[in-house]
Scaffold this motif. Structure first.
Motif, mmCIF file in Angstrom:
data_model
loop_
_atom_site.group_PDB
_atom_site.id
_atom_site.type_symbol
_atom_site.label_atom_id
_atom_site.label_comp_id
_atom_site.label_asym_id
_atom_site.label_seq_id
_atom_site.Cartn_x
_atom_site.Cartn_y
_atom_site.Cartn_z
ATOM 1 N N ASN A 72 0.721 -1.066 0.006
ATOM 2 C CA ASN A 72 -0.012 -0.059 -0.138
ATOM 3 C C ASN A 72 0.822 1.270 -0.006
ATOM 4 O O ASN A 72 0.249 2.481 0.063
ATOM 5 C CB ASN A 72 -0.968 0.109 1.180
ATOM 6 C CG ASN A 72 -2.038 -1.035 1.351
ATOM 7 O OD1 ASN A 72 -2.603 -1.236 -0.060
ATOM 8 N ND2 ASN A 72 -2.378 -1.853 2.060
ATOM 9 N N HIS A 73 2.216 1.302 0.073
ATOM 10 C CA HIS A 73 3.267 2.250 0.203
ATOM 11 C C HIS A 73 2.986 3.032 1.176
ATOM 12 O O HIS A 73 3.117 4.246 1.068
ATOM 13 C CB HIS A 73 3.050 2.957 -1.252
ATOM 14 C CG HIS A 73 2.677 2.167 -2.640
ATOM 15 N ND1 HIS A 73 3.615 1.274 -2.949
ATOM 16 C CD2 HIS A 73 1.619 1.987 -3.552
ATOM 17 C CE1 HIS A 73 3.247 0.687 -3.964
ATOM 18 N NE2 HIS A 73 2.053 1.026 -4.362
ATOM 19 N N LEU A 74 2.620 2.444 2.147
ATOM 20 C CA LEU A 74 2.542 3.329 3.542
ATOM 21 C C LEU A 74 3.869 3.185 4.389
ATOM 22 O O LEU A 74 4.688 4.069 4.722
ATOM 23 C CB LEU A 74 1.320 2.726 4.434
ATOM 24 C CG LEU A 74 0.004 2.893 3.768
ATOM 25 C CD1 LEU A 74 -1.028 2.116 4.595
ATOM 26 C CD2 LEU A 74 -0.333 4.380 3.260
ATOM 27 N N CYS A 75 4.210 1.812 4.894
ATOM 28 C CA CYS A 75 5.246 1.454 5.436
ATOM 29 C C CYS A 75 5.989 0.224 5.473
ATOM 30 O O CYS A 75 6.720 -0.276 6.455
ATOM 31 C CB CYS A 75 4.874 1.920 7.175
ATOM 32 S SG CYS A 75 3.535 0.643 7.760
ATOM 33 N N GLU A 76 5.480 -0.506 4.623
ATOM 34 C CA GLU A 76 5.729 -1.765 4.220
ATOM 35 C C GLU A 76 7.295 -1.878 3.970
ATOM 36 O O GLU A 76 7.894 -1.114 3.079
ATOM 37 C CB GLU A 76 5.153 -2.429 3.010
ATOM 38 C CG GLU A 76 3.405 -2.450 3.170
ATOM 39 C CD GLU A 76 2.909 -1.146 3.041
ATOM 40 O OE1 GLU A 76 1.671 -1.140 2.698
ATOM 41 O OE2 GLU A 76 3.335 -0.242 2.758
ATOM 42 N N LYS A 77 7.847 -2.985 4.278
ATOM 43 C CA LYS A 77 9.193 -3.299 4.154
ATOM 44 C C LYS A 77 9.479 -3.658 2.432
ATOM 45 O O LYS A 77 8.548 -4.591 2.141
ATOM 46 C CB LYS A 77 9.706 -4.578 4.942
ATOM 47 C CG LYS A 77 11.277 -4.733 4.867
ATOM 48 C CD LYS A 77 11.688 -5.696 5.995
ATOM 49 C CE LYS A 77 13.150 -5.818 6.367
ATOM 50 N NZ LYS A 77 13.265 -6.552 7.502
ATOM 51 N N VAL A 81 8.357 2.744 -3.250
ATOM 52 C CA VAL A 81 7.950 4.181 -3.083
ATOM 53 C C VAL A 81 8.441 4.835 -2.032
ATOM 54 O O VAL A 81 9.214 5.980 -2.028
ATOM 55 C CB VAL A 81 6.199 4.271 -3.308
ATOM 56 C CG1 VAL A 81 5.941 5.695 -2.739
ATOM 57 C CG2 VAL A 81 5.719 3.840 -4.489
ATOM 58 N N ILE A 82 8.673 3.949 -1.076
ATOM 59 C CA ILE A 82 9.289 4.754 0.239
ATOM 60 C C ILE A 82 10.763 4.624 0.032
ATOM 61 O O ILE A 82 11.407 5.650 0.370
ATOM 62 C CB ILE A 82 8.918 3.549 1.646
ATOM 63 C CG1 ILE A 82 7.454 3.631 1.854
ATOM 64 C CG2 ILE A 82 9.768 3.777 2.888
ATOM 65 C CD1 ILE A 82 6.882 2.726 2.835
ATOM 66 N N GLU A 83 11.340 3.712 -0.724
ATOM 67 C CA GLU A 83 12.744 3.908 -0.881
ATOM 68 C C GLU A 83 13.192 5.030 -1.708
ATOM 69 O O GLU A 83 14.017 5.639 -1.456
ATOM 70 C CB GLU A 83 13.056 2.578 -1.407
ATOM 71 C CG GLU A 83 13.401 1.397 -0.883
ATOM 72 C CD GLU A 83 13.781 0.063 -1.521
ATOM 73 O OE1 GLU A 83 14.243 0.275 -2.585
ATOM 74 O OE2 GLU A 83 13.541 -1.088 -0.890
ATOM 75 N N ALA A 84 12.140 5.461 -2.710
ATOM 76 C CA ALA A 84 12.347 6.807 -3.555
ATOM 77 C C ALA A 84 12.293 7.786 -2.718
ATOM 78 O O ALA A 84 12.948 8.848 -2.856
ATOM 79 C CB ALA A 84 11.501 6.396 -4.536
ATOM 80 N N VAL A 85 11.289 7.830 -1.608
ATOM 81 C CA VAL A 85 11.063 8.954 -0.539
ATOM 82 C C VAL A 85 12.385 9.335 0.213
ATOM 83 O O VAL A 85 13.099 10.338 0.235
ATOM 84 C CB VAL A 85 9.952 8.952 0.224
ATOM 85 C CG1 VAL A 85 9.692 9.752 1.233
ATOM 86 C CG2 VAL A 85 8.501 8.812 -0.442
#
Length: 114
Positions: A72-77, A81-85
């Motif tokens: 869901n691109h929230l906090c998942e390992k 998307v989170i890596e790009a942030v």
């Protein structure tokens, strides 16, 4: 844009717009309209949580590249998307907006969408 004097009550410029004008920005439009200072979002259709990611075009290159298909691109390992942030490719403010919006719509059932 030109504004009137700063309002002591509101702490911002008074509207001086006399005509409607559209500005193309980031693949969408911003409307400058006389008489509107806010938009009542409650009057519009809600977006489904599974469709929300499509409202963030900067996420698109990462679709299908996360560790888990159900990400869901929230906090998942393993979320791309989170890596790009974290790498500064996607602004943190954009991801923060996505998370806030996701949390607003995550519990809405299909029958509530109409």
């Amino acid at each position: 844009m030109q504004t009137g004097e700063i309002s002591d009550k509101l702490g911002r410029g008074r509207h001086t717009t006399r005509t409607v004008e559209l500005f193309k920005k980031h693949g969408g439009y911003i409307a400058d309209t006389p008489g509107f200072s806010t938009l009542d979002i409650e009057r519009f259709e809600l977006i489904r949580k599974d469709e929300l990611k499509f409202a963030f075009p900067e996420f698109e290159p990462y679709f299908g590249t996360c560790r888990f298909n159900s990400c869901n691109h929230l906090c998942e390992k393993g979320c791309s998307v989170i890596e790009a942030v974290e790498n500064g490719v996607i602004p943190k403010s954009r991801h923060d907006s996505y998370v806030r919006m996701y949390n607003e719509v995550k519990d809405i059932k299909d029958w509530q969408m109409t």
